[in-house]
Design a protein around this motif. Structure first.
Motif, PDB file in Angstrom:
ATOM      1  N   MET A   9     -92.633  26.229   6.934  1.00 56.46           N
ATOM      2  CA  MET A   9     -92.434  24.617   5.805  1.00 56.46           C
ATOM      3  C   MET A   9     -91.420  24.345   4.595  1.00 56.46           C
ATOM      4  N   GLY A  10     -90.624  23.418   4.839  1.00 51.84           N
ATOM      5  CA  GLY A  10     -91.037  23.103   3.662  1.00 51.84           C
ATOM      6  C   GLY A  10     -89.278  21.706   3.659  1.00 51.84           C
ATOM      7  N   VAL A  11     -89.089  20.972   2.588  1.00 53.00           N
ATOM      8  CA  VAL A  11     -88.239  19.981   3.158  1.00 53.00           C
ATOM      9  C   VAL A  11     -86.536  20.342   3.241  1.00 53.00           C
ATOM     10  N   SER A  12     -85.777  19.590   3.901  1.00 53.41           N
ATOM     11  CA  SER A  12     -84.695  19.986   4.551  1.00 53.41           C
ATOM     12  C   SER A  12     -83.954  20.455   3.006  1.00 53.41           C
ATOM     13  N   GLY A  13     -83.211  21.620   3.245  1.00 53.77           N
ATOM     14  CA  GLY A  13     -82.382  22.337   2.360  1.00 53.77           C
ATOM     15  C   GLY A  13     -83.002  23.734   1.905  1.00 53.77           C
ATOM     16  N   SER A  14     -83.857  23.448   2.479  1.00 54.96           N
ATOM     17  CA  SER A  14     -85.243  24.744   1.538  1.00 54.96           C
ATOM     18  C   SER A  14     -85.090  26.358   2.314  1.00 54.96           C
ATOM     19  N   GLY A  15     -84.260  26.258   3.663  1.00 53.42           N
ATOM     20  CA  GLY A  15     -84.126  27.537   4.141  1.00 53.42           C
ATOM     21  C   GLY A  15     -84.930  27.939   5.136  1.00 53.42           C
ATOM     22  N   TYR A 104     -95.180  28.678   2.660  1.00 60.54           N
ATOM     23  CA  TYR A 104     -94.169  27.421   2.363  1.00 60.54           C
ATOM     24  C   TYR A 104     -93.094  27.601   1.410  1.00 60.54           C
ATOM     25  N   LEU A 105     -92.243  27.375   2.006  1.00 62.84           N
ATOM     26  CA  LEU A 105     -90.976  27.612   1.260  1.00 62.84           C
ATOM     27  C   LEU A 105     -90.855  26.281  -0.507  1.00 62.84           C
ATOM     28  N   ARG A 106     -91.204  26.890  -1.359  1.00 60.39           N
ATOM     29  CA  ARG A 106     -90.997  26.053  -2.711  1.00 60.39           C
ATOM     30  C   ARG A 106     -89.867  26.337  -3.107  1.00 60.39           C
ATOM     31  N   GLY A 107     -89.533  24.888  -3.738  1.00 62.31           N
ATOM     32  CA  GLY A 107     -88.500  25.575  -4.805  1.00 62.31           C
ATOM     33  C   GLY A 107     -87.937  23.492  -4.917  1.00 62.31           C
ATOM     34  N   ASP A 108     -87.128  23.665  -5.685  1.00 66.75           N
ATOM     35  CA  ASP A 108     -86.924  22.587  -6.719  1.00 66.75           C
ATOM     36  C   ASP A 108     -86.490  21.504  -6.396  1.00 66.75           C
ATOM     37  N   GLN A 109     -86.113  20.269  -6.670  1.00 66.03           N
ATOM     38  CA  GLN A 109     -85.207  18.908  -6.162  1.00 66.03           C
ATOM     39  C   GLN A 109     -83.803  19.552  -6.231  1.00 66.03           C
ATOM     40  N   ALA A 110     -83.221  19.769  -7.744  1.00 67.32           N
ATOM     41  CA  ALA A 110     -81.620  20.282  -8.155  1.00 67.32           C
ATOM     42  C   ALA A 110     -81.151  22.001  -6.903  1.00 67.32           C
ATOM     43  N   LEU A 111     -82.443  22.812  -7.164  1.00 63.57           N
ATOM     44  CA  LEU A 111     -81.649  23.574  -6.590  1.00 63.57           C
ATOM     45  C   LEU A 111     -80.920  23.457  -4.834  1.00 63.57           C
ATOM     46  N   ILE A 112     -82.284  22.624  -4.174  1.00 65.55           N
ATOM     47  CA  ILE A 112     -82.065  21.757  -3.057  1.00 65.55           C
ATOM     48  C   ILE A 112     -81.026  21.340  -2.722  1.00 65.55           C
ATOM     49  N   ALA A 113     -81.143  19.739  -3.925  1.00 61.83           N
ATOM     50  CA  ALA A 113     -80.140  20.107  -3.335  1.00 61.83           C
ATOM     51  C   ALA A 113     -78.304  20.269  -4.047  1.00 61.83           C
ATOM     52  N   ARG A 114     -78.180  21.343  -4.410  1.00 61.14           N
ATOM     53  CA  ARG A 114     -77.243  21.954  -4.633  1.00 61.14           C
ATOM     54  C   ARG A 114     -76.442  22.872  -3.251  1.00 61.14           C
ATOM     55  N   ARG A 115     -77.483  23.152  -2.681  1.00 63.04           N
ATOM     56  CA  ARG A 115     -77.463  24.071  -1.108  1.00 63.04           C
ATOM     57  C   ARG A 115     -77.191  22.854  -0.513  1.00 63.04           C
ATOM     58  N   ALA A 152     -84.822  33.144  -5.067  1.00 61.27           N
ATOM     59  CA  ALA A 152     -84.516  34.865  -3.988  1.00 61.27           C
ATOM     60  C   ALA A 152     -83.549  34.917  -2.740  1.00 61.27           C
ATOM     61  N   PRO A 153     -83.213  36.009  -3.251  1.00 62.00           N
ATOM     62  CA  PRO A 153     -82.152  35.992  -1.423  1.00 62.00           C
ATOM     63  C   PRO A 153     -83.250  36.792  -0.158  1.00 62.00           C
ATOM     64  N   VAL A 154     -82.873  36.095   0.637  1.00 59.17           N
ATOM     65  CA  VAL A 154     -83.430  34.966   2.178  1.00 59.17           C
ATOM     66  C   VAL A 154     -84.291  37.145   2.429  1.00 59.17           C
ATOM     67  N   ALA A 155     -83.426  38.137   2.225  1.00 56.19           N
ATOM     68  CA  ALA A 155     -84.691  39.525   1.726  1.00 56.19           C
ATOM     69  C   ALA A 155     -86.027  39.695   1.497  1.00 56.19           C
ATOM     70  N   ALA A 156     -85.702  39.265   0.471  1.00 57.36           N
ATOM     71  CA  ALA A 156     -86.728  39.392  -0.820  1.00 57.36           C
ATOM     72  C   ALA A 156     -87.695  38.604  -0.343  1.00 57.36           C
ATOM     73  N   ILE A 157     -87.389  37.322   0.294  1.00 56.95           N
ATOM     74  CA  ILE A 157     -88.000  36.179   0.726  1.00 56.95           C
ATOM     75  C   ILE A 157     -89.184  36.566   2.041  1.00 56.95           C
ATOM     76  N   VAL A 158     -88.456  37.014   2.771  1.00 61.19           N
ATOM     77  CA  VAL A 158     -89.049  38.172   3.861  1.00 61.19           C
ATOM     78  C   VAL A 158     -89.601  38.974   3.678  1.00 61.19           C
ATOM     79  N   ASP A 159     -89.745  39.977   2.243  1.00 61.26           N
ATOM     80  CA  ASP A 159     -90.278  41.113   2.607  1.00 61.26           C
ATOM     81  C   ASP A 159     -91.868  40.351   0.774  1.00 61.26           C
ATOM     82  N   GLU A 160     -91.849  38.646   1.189  1.00 66.86           N
ATOM     83  CA  GLU A 160     -92.878  38.495   0.503  1.00 66.86           C
ATOM     84  C   GLU A 160     -93.611  38.147   0.994  1.00 66.86           C
TER      85      GLU A 160
END
Length: 180
Positions: A9-15, A104-115, A152-160
């Motif tokens: 879960m997470g907002v649109s653009g969180s991955g 929960y994929l957590r990220g701030d609004q500025a990072l997600i807006a850039r994505r 973080a890179p996708v692989a690192a997120i999955v590892d976590e």
């Protein structure tokens, strides 16, 4: 308890889709994108930049919950990408099951807006991001969610995520100095 479904879960653009697909591949589970369960009327509203109401979301969430139940009963575990922004939405999806976990994929609004500004071909316009953050209710402790930073890179997120899914090692009794 070993989960039979993970809801990313997470907002649109969180991955959600990217991380969800990579996580499913790592676990050798099937992947389902929650977006495919939206009725056409929801997709039309989102294309037009109109935020969905709770009345729009209930049938969509119920369809995903039904898919989770089908998969769990068939012993076909799944990773499902779904925004699940509110506690009430997650309650519909999990509906008391102890074998469904929230990621929960957590990220701030500025990072997600850039994505979002770099993404093409998706029906969620970047302008709806603010409404998603206004709606977002991060999981509370009693939901036993796994929260991971998306910076973080996708692989690192999955590892976590995989690391946090592992059961805690059993405590070893301390030696008392007396032979057993």
């Amino acid at each position: 308890m070993t989960p039979c479904a993970l809801i990313v879960m997470g907002v649109s653009g969180s991955g959600k889709s990217t991380v969800g697909e990579a996580l499913a591949q790592r676990l050798t589970w099937r992947f389902e994108d929650g977006d495919k369960f939206h009725p056409a009327s929801n997709v039309t509203k989102m294309h037009a930049g109109i935020p969905l109401t709770d009345d729009d979301r209930w049938p969509w969430l119920k369809a995903i919950a039904d898919e989770i139940d089908r998969g769990c009963e068939a012993r076909s575990p799944a990773v499902i990408a779904c925004s699940a922004l509110k506690r009430a939405y997650r309650d519909v999806l999990v509906h008391g099951r102890g074998d469904v976990r929230i990621i929960y994929l957590r990220g701030d609004q500025a990072l997600i807006a850039r994505r979002l500004a770099q993404r093409t071909g998706h029906f969620m316009p970047p302008g709806l991001l603010a409404s998603q953050f206004q709606t977002l209710q991060p999981p509370s402790d009693d939901e036993a969610a796994i929260a991971v930073s998306i910076d973080a890179p996708v692989a690192a997120i999955v590892d976590e995520v995989v690391r946090q899914l592992q059961p805690a090692p059993a405590e070893t009794p301390h030696s008392t100095g007396n032979p057993a």
